[in-house]
Design an enzyme around this catalytic site. Structure first.
Site, PDB file in Angstrom:
ATOM      1  N   GLU A   1       5.278 -13.729  14.921  1.00  0.00           N
ATOM      2  CA  GLU A   1       6.478 -13.040  15.091  1.00  0.00           C
ATOM      3  C   GLU A   1       6.412 -11.916  14.132  1.00  0.00           C
ATOM      4  OE1 GLU A   1       8.799 -13.465  17.045  1.00  0.00           O
ATOM      5  OE2 GLU A   1       7.659 -15.191  17.614  1.00  0.00           O
TER       6      GLU A   1
ATOM      7  N   CYS B   1      13.367  -6.887  10.381  1.00  0.00           N
ATOM      8  CA  CYS B   1      12.638  -6.635  11.484  1.00  0.00           C
ATOM      9  C   CYS B   1      13.807  -6.465  12.447  1.00  0.00           C
ATOM     10  CB  CYS B   1      11.984  -8.041  11.831  1.00  0.00           C
ATOM     11  SG  CYS B   1      12.863  -9.476  11.855  1.00  0.00           S
TER      12      CYS B   1
HETATM   13  P1  NAP Z   1       2.809  -7.953   6.481  1.00  0.00           P
HETATM   14  O1  NAP Z   1       2.201  -6.816   5.728  1.00  0.00           O
HETATM   15  O2  NAP Z   1       2.180  -8.103   7.735  1.00  0.00           O
HETATM   16  O3  NAP Z   1       2.390  -9.212   5.578  1.00  0.00           O
HETATM   17  C1  NAP Z   1       2.899 -10.339   6.123  1.00  0.00           C
HETATM   18  C2  NAP Z   1       2.169 -11.423   5.343  1.00  0.00           C
HETATM   19  O4  NAP Z   1       0.568 -11.563   5.906  1.00  0.00           O
HETATM   20  C3  NAP Z   1       1.971 -11.425   3.977  1.00  0.00           C
HETATM   21  O5  NAP Z   1       1.790 -12.716   3.213  1.00  0.00           O
HETATM   22  C4  NAP Z   1       0.561 -10.779   3.708  1.00  0.00           C
HETATM   23  O6  NAP Z   1       0.022 -11.335   2.369  1.00  0.00           O
HETATM   24  C5  NAP Z   1      -0.258 -11.631   4.785  1.00  0.00           C
HETATM   25  N1  NAP Z   1      -1.395 -10.792   5.329  1.00  0.00           N
HETATM   26  C6  NAP Z   1      -1.786  -9.372   4.977  1.00  0.00           C
HETATM   27  N2  NAP Z   1      -3.094  -9.344   5.425  1.00  0.00           N
HETATM   28  C7  NAP Z   1      -3.677 -10.521   5.989  1.00  0.00           C
HETATM   29  C8  NAP Z   1      -4.698 -10.897   6.554  1.00  0.00           C
HETATM   30  N3  NAP Z   1      -5.832 -10.071   6.851  1.00  0.00           N
HETATM   31  N4  NAP Z   1      -4.743 -12.203   7.065  1.00  0.00           N
HETATM   32  C9  NAP Z   1      -3.830 -13.010   6.759  1.00  0.00           C
HETATM   33  N5  NAP Z   1      -2.466 -12.787   6.305  1.00  0.00           N
HETATM   34  C10 NAP Z   1      -2.745 -11.552   5.914  1.00  0.00           C
HETATM   35  O7  NAP Z   1       4.261  -7.773   6.606  1.00  0.00           O
HETATM   36  P2  NAP Z   1       5.347  -7.554   5.423  1.00  0.00           P
HETATM   37  O8  NAP Z   1       5.265  -6.224   4.995  1.00  0.00           O
HETATM   38  O9  NAP Z   1       5.120  -8.614   4.656  1.00  0.00           O
HETATM   39  O10 NAP Z   1       6.765  -7.772   6.206  1.00  0.00           O
HETATM   40  C11 NAP Z   1       7.319  -6.803   7.315  1.00  0.00           C
HETATM   41  C12 NAP Z   1       6.940  -6.963   8.190  1.00  0.00           C
HETATM   42  O11 NAP Z   1       7.391  -8.233   8.920  1.00  0.00           O
HETATM   43  C13 NAP Z   1       7.574  -6.062   9.382  1.00  0.00           C
HETATM   44  O12 NAP Z   1       7.051  -5.396  10.304  1.00  0.00           O
HETATM   45  C14 NAP Z   1       8.736  -6.859   9.960  1.00  0.00           C
HETATM   46  O13 NAP Z   1       9.226  -6.419  11.166  1.00  0.00           O
HETATM   47  C15 NAP Z   1       8.143  -8.036  10.104  1.00  0.00           C
HETATM   48  N6  NAP Z   1       9.056  -8.988  10.168  1.00  0.00           N
HETATM   49  C16 NAP Z   1       9.306  -9.676  11.570  1.00  0.00           C
HETATM   50  C17 NAP Z   1      10.210 -10.889  11.595  1.00  0.00           C
HETATM   51  C18 NAP Z   1      10.310 -11.671  12.978  1.00  0.00           C
HETATM   52  O14 NAP Z   1      11.159 -12.801  13.027  1.00  0.00           O
HETATM   53  N7  NAP Z   1       9.953 -10.843  14.024  1.00  0.00           N
HETATM   54  C19 NAP Z   1      10.840 -11.225  10.401  1.00  0.00           C
HETATM   55  C20 NAP Z   1      10.647 -10.462   9.220  1.00  0.00           C
HETATM   56  C21 NAP Z   1       9.729  -9.645   9.225  1.00  0.00           C
HETATM   57  P3  NAP Z   1      -0.080 -10.195   1.299  1.00  0.00           P
HETATM   58  O15 NAP Z   1       1.132  -9.640   1.030  1.00  0.00           O
HETATM   59  O16 NAP Z   1      -0.792 -10.872   0.323  1.00  0.00           O
HETATM   60  O17 NAP Z   1      -0.761  -8.885   1.907  1.00  0.00           O
END
Ligand code: NAP
Length: 519
Positions: free
Chosen positions: A287, A321
């Site tokens: 997601e 999001c």
């Molecule tokens: P993110 O930067 O993509 O990080 C999400 C998770 O992925 C974190 O736990 C991060 O860990 C981990 N991660 C980063 N690089 C990775 C890799 N190479 N392999 C595996 N895991 C990795 O997103 P965010 O800033 O936390 O959240 C914001 C985003 O989430 C926005 O784009 C928002 O729209 C989206 N979102 C979507 C929904 C939905 O239901 N569609 C709901 C909520 C949020 P680290 O923090 O350690 O890097």
């Protein structure tokens, strides 16, 4: 096991003196626990590492919320092996046994509701109401998935045959990797983790490095509820360091991820590769982001529309999001709406320190986000006309003013890219047809809303506005478990519909057993 029909948790009313005092004392209690160190949890072992990192309060970046371990590749191996060993017994437990533990977890969360909300005030800068809604949603996930697990946990009937007895069973997949974002640090993490384990899988939780304390609290409550060791393992560390190792591991069976488009696509690509020793096609439930729009029609109540846009654009500082980042307004009401929008922002948004219960608009999550949002605001000022905001607020933390930029072209960067902060682009459409076209003209498809009193236009939007969650005459944020199963189209993800009746099936595979009847 008989459970009452699922109902959503009511939100806490902080205008009541009693509730306000209770939240204030929860904040004091949690403040006294800031800065503690948390271990990795692998099976029944607690592990500390040489390298650590800190989680900081975005309202006061010098304040350390928790100290965490940077897991190594060797510990990833250990965690997967531990989760796999636990799977052998956990997967054989009955649905009733697993559900009983999940309901126990829900009860603990209900008892610790204000404390959990207080942790989110400190760790991610949520206002009281937003933090409470996050805990309420986490409880809803536990309660909803408990009921769903019972529903799908029995043999499912098939078309009858005279000569055979046939049943379909939903069986668990194996070891799952749970990767949540920081913005709903309890709700989304709880939803993905409980869906995995209540269906008989075991999980490795790799929390966001911006919200590991809330995740540690969940793992603590899972243990308190009596889940056996190894069912939920806790591995902290930067996504870019341990993420790839975890995702590529041949014994990981599935990944449940919520986060950005960029990371989601990387996980999708890595998960599709089959390393030596892997005997399955990994499942990836992804997601991702949004560029959500609200269309404001000529035949609508502009005051209601303005209030809906403000709540959707600036709730939790636009870091949802589902947040509205594009208001698409029909030409005849454009100027009038802009005026009301500015007024509504000034009236409804109370900026400041979220430890104060009267504040509903706090900081953005970290310095990187702050820089990136300010860059978008600069770009936006070249792409449109600044109506309000446009700068950092004069405070210690990562505070950015709620920002509205009008007269933005639908192809402009701030109208196409996810900013993930309090920045709203207002776009003019010559008619309703063009408004719908603009709404659909992004790579995302998560949420959207339309404000109109015209029935035909509502029907048209239901048919053509291409998003996973469309709202009519209401804001586009605030999906409720059970009532609004949540997930998006296109680059917003695999449309898994969290909090819906199909969700648990994503964590299972269907097995059919056919028995020939002897006559
Ligand atoms: P993110 O930067 O993509 O990080 C999400 C998770 O992925 C974190 O736990 C991060 O860990 C981990 N991660 C980063 N690089 C990775 C890799 N190479 N392999 C595996 N895991 C990795 O997103 P965010 O800033 O936390 O959240 C914001 C985003 O989430 C926005 O784009 C928002 O729209 C989206 N979102 C979507 C929904 C939905 O239901 N569609 C709901 C909520 C949020 P680290 O923090 O350690 O890097």
């Amino acid at each position: 096991m008989q459970l009452t029909e699922f109902r959503n948790q009511a939100l806490i009313d902080f205008s009541s003196e009693e509730n306000r005092r209770a939240m204030e004392s929860a904040l004091v209690r949690v403040r006294g626990q800031l800065g503690m160190e948390y271990d990795l949890v692998i099976g029944d072992e607690r592990v500390r590492c040489e390298r650590k990192f800190e989680s900081k309060n975005p309202s006061r970046p010098s304040e350390v919320v928790g100290v965490f371990q940077k897991a190594t590749a060797a510990l990833v191996q250990k965690a997967v092996a531990g989760a796999e060993a636990a799977f052998n017994t956990w997967s054989q437990r009955s649905a009733e046994e697993r559900v009983a533990l999940l309901l126990g977890l829900s009860k603990i969360m209900q008892e610790r509701r204000l404390e959990l909300a207080a942790w989110m005030v400190f760790e991610v800068g949520k206002s009281w109401t937003e933090a409470d809604a996050d805990v309420a949603e986490a409880i809803d996930f536990c309660e909803f998935y408990a009921r769903e697990a019972l529903r799908i946990g029995v043999p499912q009937e098939l078309t009858p045959l005279d000569s055979e007895e046939n049943y379909l069973y939903y069986v668990p997949l194996g070891v799952g990797l749970i990767i949540p974002p920081w913005n709903f640090p309890l709700a989304i993490l709880t939803g993905m983790t409980t869906a995995a384990v209540v269906t008989g899988n075991t999980a490795i939780v790799k929390p966001s490095s911006d919200a590991p304390t809330i995740a540690a609290k969940l793992v603590e409550m899972v243990e308190q509820a009596g889940f056996p060791p190894g069912v939920v393992n806790f591995l902290t560390g930067s996504g870019s360091e341990v993420g790839d190792v975890l995702v590529s591991h041949p014994r990981v069976r599935f990944i449940a991820f919520t986060g950005s488009r960029e990371v989601g696509l990387r996980i999708n690509e890595l998960a599709a590769k089959v390393p030596p020793g892997q005997v399955w096609i990994k499942r990836a439930i992804l997601e991702m982001g949004g560029k959500d729009a609200i269309v404001v029609d000529t035949e609508s109540n502009l005051d209601e529309a303005a209030a809906g846009v403000v709540a959707s654009a600036f709730g939790f500082q636009g870091q949802k999001c589902s947040a509205c980042s594009r208001a698409i307004v029909l030409e005849p009401v454009y100027d009038d709406f802009l005026h009301k929008l500015r007024q509504a922002t000034e009236k409804l948004i109370k900026e400041g320190d979220v430890e104060n219960g009267k504040v509903n608009f706090g900081p953005v999550i970290n310095d990187r986000a702050c820089e990136s949002i300010l860059e978008y605001i600069q770009t936006g000022q070249q792409e449109g006309r600044l109506i309000t905001g446009g700068s950092r607020a004069p405070r210690d933390g990562y505070f950015i003013r709620p920002t509205i930029i009008a007269d933005v072209d639908s192809k402009a960067r701030i109208a196409q890219e996810e900013i993930f902060g309090p920045v709203l682009a207002v776009i003019k459409a010559k008619d309703y047809e063009e408004a719908l076209q603009i709404a659909n003209d992004t790579q995302y498809g998560l949420t959207g809303a339309v404000y109109t009193d015209n029935e035909d236009k509502l029907v048209e939007a239901s048919r053509r506005f291409h998003v996973g969650n469309l709202y009519l005459n209401r804001k586009c944020t605030g999906a409720l478990v059970g009532a609004h199963p949540f997930g998006g189209f296109n680059m917003s993800g695999t449309d898994s519909k969290a909090g819906g009746k199909d969700y648990l099936l994503l964590f299972t595979q269907a097995k059919v057993v056919s028995r020939k009847l002897r006559r």
